[in-house]
Enzyme design. Structure first.
Site, PDB file in Angstrom:
ATOM      1  N   LYS A  56       7.209  68.871  41.229  1.00  0.00           N
ATOM      2  CA  LYS A  56       6.733  70.243  41.069  1.00  0.00           C
ATOM      3  C   LYS A  56       7.042  70.974  42.378  1.00  0.00           C
ATOM      4  O   LYS A  56       6.285  70.920  43.345  1.00  0.00           O
ATOM      5  CB  LYS A  56       5.222  70.285  40.804  1.00  0.00           C
ATOM      6  CG  LYS A  56       4.808  69.450  39.570  1.00  0.00           C
ATOM      7  CD  LYS A  56       4.362  68.070  39.949  1.00  0.00           C
ATOM      8  CE  LYS A  56       3.661  67.314  38.844  1.00  0.00           C
ATOM      9  NZ  LYS A  56       4.377  67.132  37.610  1.00  0.00           N
ATOM     10  N   HIS A  79      -5.929  66.684  37.758  1.00  0.00           N
ATOM     11  CA  HIS A  79      -4.527  66.291  37.830  1.00  0.00           C
ATOM     12  C   HIS A  79      -4.073  66.027  39.272  1.00  0.00           C
ATOM     13  O   HIS A  79      -2.885  65.863  39.548  1.00  0.00           O
ATOM     14  CB  HIS A  79      -3.688  67.427  37.203  1.00  0.00           C
ATOM     15  CG  HIS A  79      -2.282  67.042  36.866  1.00  0.00           C
ATOM     16  ND1 HIS A  79      -1.186  67.720  37.370  1.00  0.00           N
ATOM     17  CD2 HIS A  79      -1.784  66.073  36.062  1.00  0.00           C
ATOM     18  CE1 HIS A  79      -0.078  67.183  36.893  1.00  0.00           C
ATOM     19  NE2 HIS A  79      -0.404  66.181  36.103  1.00  0.00           N
ATOM     20  N   HIS A 121       9.797  64.234  37.875  1.00  0.00           N
ATOM     21  CA  HIS A 121       8.424  64.677  37.642  1.00  0.00           C
ATOM     22  C   HIS A 121       7.959  65.654  38.728  1.00  0.00           C
ATOM     23  O   HIS A 121       6.795  66.026  38.786  1.00  0.00           O
ATOM     24  CB  HIS A 121       7.530  63.430  37.621  1.00  0.00           C
ATOM     25  CG  HIS A 121       6.127  63.654  37.168  1.00  0.00           C
ATOM     26  ND1 HIS A 121       5.038  63.549  38.023  1.00  0.00           N
ATOM     27  CD2 HIS A 121       5.616  63.983  35.966  1.00  0.00           C
ATOM     28  CE1 HIS A 121       3.930  63.778  37.356  1.00  0.00           C
ATOM     29  NE2 HIS A 121       4.240  64.042  36.111  1.00  0.00           N
ATOM     30  N   ASP A 153      13.491  81.650  49.680  1.00  0.00           N
ATOM     31  CA  ASP A 153      14.274  82.056  50.851  1.00  0.00           C
ATOM     32  C   ASP A 153      14.542  80.858  51.754  1.00  0.00           C
ATOM     33  O   ASP A 153      14.873  79.781  51.267  1.00  0.00           O
ATOM     34  CB  ASP A 153      13.567  83.202  51.583  1.00  0.00           C
ATOM     35  CG  ASP A 153      13.550  84.496  50.758  1.00  0.00           C
ATOM     36  OD1 ASP A 153      14.342  84.593  49.802  1.00  0.00           O
ATOM     37  OD2 ASP A 153      12.750  85.383  51.067  1.00  0.00           O
ATOM     38  N   LYS A 193      -3.404  64.371  43.067  1.00  0.00           N
ATOM     39  CA  LYS A 193      -2.970  63.097  43.652  1.00  0.00           C
ATOM     40  C   LYS A 193      -3.186  63.189  45.155  1.00  0.00           C
ATOM     41  O   LYS A 193      -2.433  63.880  45.860  1.00  0.00           O
ATOM     42  CB  LYS A 193      -1.486  62.830  43.376  1.00  0.00           C
ATOM     43  CG  LYS A 193      -1.140  62.631  41.904  1.00  0.00           C
ATOM     44  CD  LYS A 193      -0.747  63.895  41.218  1.00  0.00           C
ATOM     45  CE  LYS A 193      -0.329  63.605  39.773  1.00  0.00           C
ATOM     46  NZ  LYS A 193      -0.177  64.837  38.996  1.00  0.00           N
ATOM     47  N   ASP A 252      -8.572  57.230  57.058  1.00  0.00           N
ATOM     48  CA  ASP A 252      -9.261  57.414  58.346  1.00  0.00           C
ATOM     49  C   ASP A 252      -9.282  58.871  58.814  1.00  0.00           C
ATOM     50  O   ASP A 252      -9.489  59.140  59.995  1.00  0.00           O
ATOM     51  CB  ASP A 252      -8.606  56.554  59.439  1.00  0.00           C
ATOM     52  CG  ASP A 252      -8.819  55.069  59.217  1.00  0.00           C
ATOM     53  OD1 ASP A 252      -9.683  54.710  58.402  1.00  0.00           O
ATOM     54  OD2 ASP A 252      -8.099  54.271  59.854  1.00  0.00           O
TER      55      ASP A 252
END
Length: 473
Positions: A393, A215, A391, A398, A217, A222
């Protein structure tokens, strides 16, 4: 015929329930599977065989490929220690750093530059600009590479860069990017891209490839700049679609020592997907220089990890909270351990806010998520429903801790998926993220306990049904 079916039902049920008793780890999940097997003759056993078996104990996760992948590491002269962050005066951060190091084998690094990209359009503008400047290689890893304008633009860019002598490597999840198989994949190969699916779904490895997904990404250019977060390559982020509109998400642009750690995650996955014996990290990793003042840490986990890394990171962050916890996620369907930790923090007086979309691309996940609202509201958790679909996450703790990445707050991300987050130890980025979070919450619809208790019996039934099925989602 009826007798044959009955015998087959008994045999498959006895086998499946025996496997649950022998291999099961969590009673709640085991009970759900046992009831599914009894209620759904034969079909329930097949579902358990495909999705429910604890394969950490099986040979697949002890194979030579996994052993090689886990030994895949930094060159001996990489001198990574000089960038290690030290939190001698902050035991909260040091404890969290130690937890992630023990669970994910990555240490917090100092000297990074981190830019938060708050919108899909902004993300892809910055991402394409960085790829245009590539001189040596572009390394791409996504759960979803979806056919559309963005993928076409990426293909055209890769063709130009390869003609300039830049190497392009792509790995993708074979289920999340299932439409990439066949001709679209060949089009990338024809222009010179080295492209491989991760755990391709084939009959001989169906049991292991179908349920365990990659899952992540990740984009590395370079070895100087890297991107990660929740954004996939999909036109949903730049165009409105029916029902959910244009998707929102958060991504990160990273420079500095942390690039090596994120790149290592890609290199291990590429080595695993391509099975290239002559593939070495020393060909791509390079000495980094200080690029900024941010302390950050890569958190990478998967089904072959020794620990549930993503869950431990989130619970570890909660346990360090003194004042506030902010969570944004579209699939808030965590297990009992996470829920209890969240409720304990709320009862201790920590101000907790949960921001989720009112609409979802998964009705099952939406009802399972809503099934926990009443118990969370009862202990003082503030819940907000946003009108658009996000979408993201995100977890903010704090005034100095932020997590952004691919890991959802659900059992799949905790136990079954390969995920990557970045944990940021920084007041300025925390302040930026907190202001954005609060801005969205002001526009969102707050959920009150009294109003939520008055929902329809049908909705309560659906919530109860999908809460029961939560361990199977």
């Amino acid at each position: 015929m009826k007798t044959v079916f009955t015998i087959l039902y008994i045999l498959t049920s006895v086998w499946a329930i025996g496997a649950i008793i022998y291999h099961g780890r969590r009673p709640s999940r085991s009970i759900s599977w046992a009831l599914a097997i009894i209620i759904l003759p034969i079909f329930g056993a097949i579902l358990y065989y495909l999705f429910g078996m604890n394969r950490r104990k099986f040979k697949f996760f002890n194979s030579k490929e996994f052993e090689k992948r886990n030994r895949f590491g930094y060159p001996e002269n990489s001198q990574q220690e000089k960038f290690w962050a030290h939190f001698d005066e902050d035991i909260r951060k040091e404890r969290l750093n130690r937890l992630i190091k023990a669970s994910s084998n990555t240490t917090a690094k100092s000297g990074n530059k981190v830019a938060v990209l708050q919108d899909g359009g902004e993300t892809f503008n910055v991402l394409f600009k960085a790829m245009e400047e590539a001189q040596k290689f572009i390394h791409v890893q996504y759960y979803i590479l979806e056919r559309g304008n963005l993928l076409d633009k990426m293909s055209d860019l890769f063709k130009r860069k390869i003609e300039e002598g830049v190497e392009v490597r792509i790995i993708y999840d074979s289920l999340g990017s299932y439409k990439l198989r066949g001709r679209p994949r060949k089009q990338f190969q024809d222009i010179g891209v080295k492209i491989y699916p991760i755990m391709p779904i084939r009959l001989r490895n169906l049991l292991f490839s179908l349920n365990f997904r990659n899952h992540r990404k990740i984009l590395v250019i370079d070895n100087k700049v890297a991107f990660t977060g929740g954004v996939n390559v999909s036109d949903k982020y730049i165009k409105r679609e029916n029902g959910l509109g244009k998707w929102k998400d958060v991504h990160l642009k990273l420079e500095g020592p942390i690039v090596n750690d994120l790149h290592m995650v890609f290199l291990k996955d590429y080595f695993f997907a391509s099975k290239k014996a002559d593939f070495h990290t020393s060909d791509f990793l390079s000495e980094q220089e200080m690029a900024g003042s941010v302390d950050a840490q890569v958190v990478a986990g998967g089904p072959d990890s020794n620990h549930p890394t993503i869950m431990q990171q989130y619970i570890g962050m909660m346990n360090q909270a003194k004042r506030s916890i902010c969570i944004a996620n579209p699939y808030f369907v965590p297990g009992e351990a996470f829920l209890q930790s969240l409720k304990i923090s709320a009862l201790e007086g920590v101000d907790i806010s949960l921001l989720v979309p009112k609409k979802s691309d998964s009705k099952a996940a939406k009802f399972a998520m809503f099934s926990h609202f009443e118990e969370l509201l009862n202990v003082g958790v503030k819940i907000y429903l946003r009108d658009d679909f996000s979408h993201s996450k995100i977890m903010i703790v704090d005034d100095d801790l932020v997590s952004i990445g691919s890991g959802n707050f659900d059992i799949r991300s905790f136990e079954l998926n390969y995920e990557t987050n970045v944990l940021i130890y920084n007041k300025e980025i925390n302040s930026e993220m907190t202001k954005e979070f609060q801005k969205v919450c002001k526009k969102a619809n707050p959920v009150t306990l009294e109003r939520f208790q008055n929902r329809t019996l049908w909705q309560k039934f659906l919530e109860g049904l999908f809460k029961f099925l939560k361990p199977l989602l």
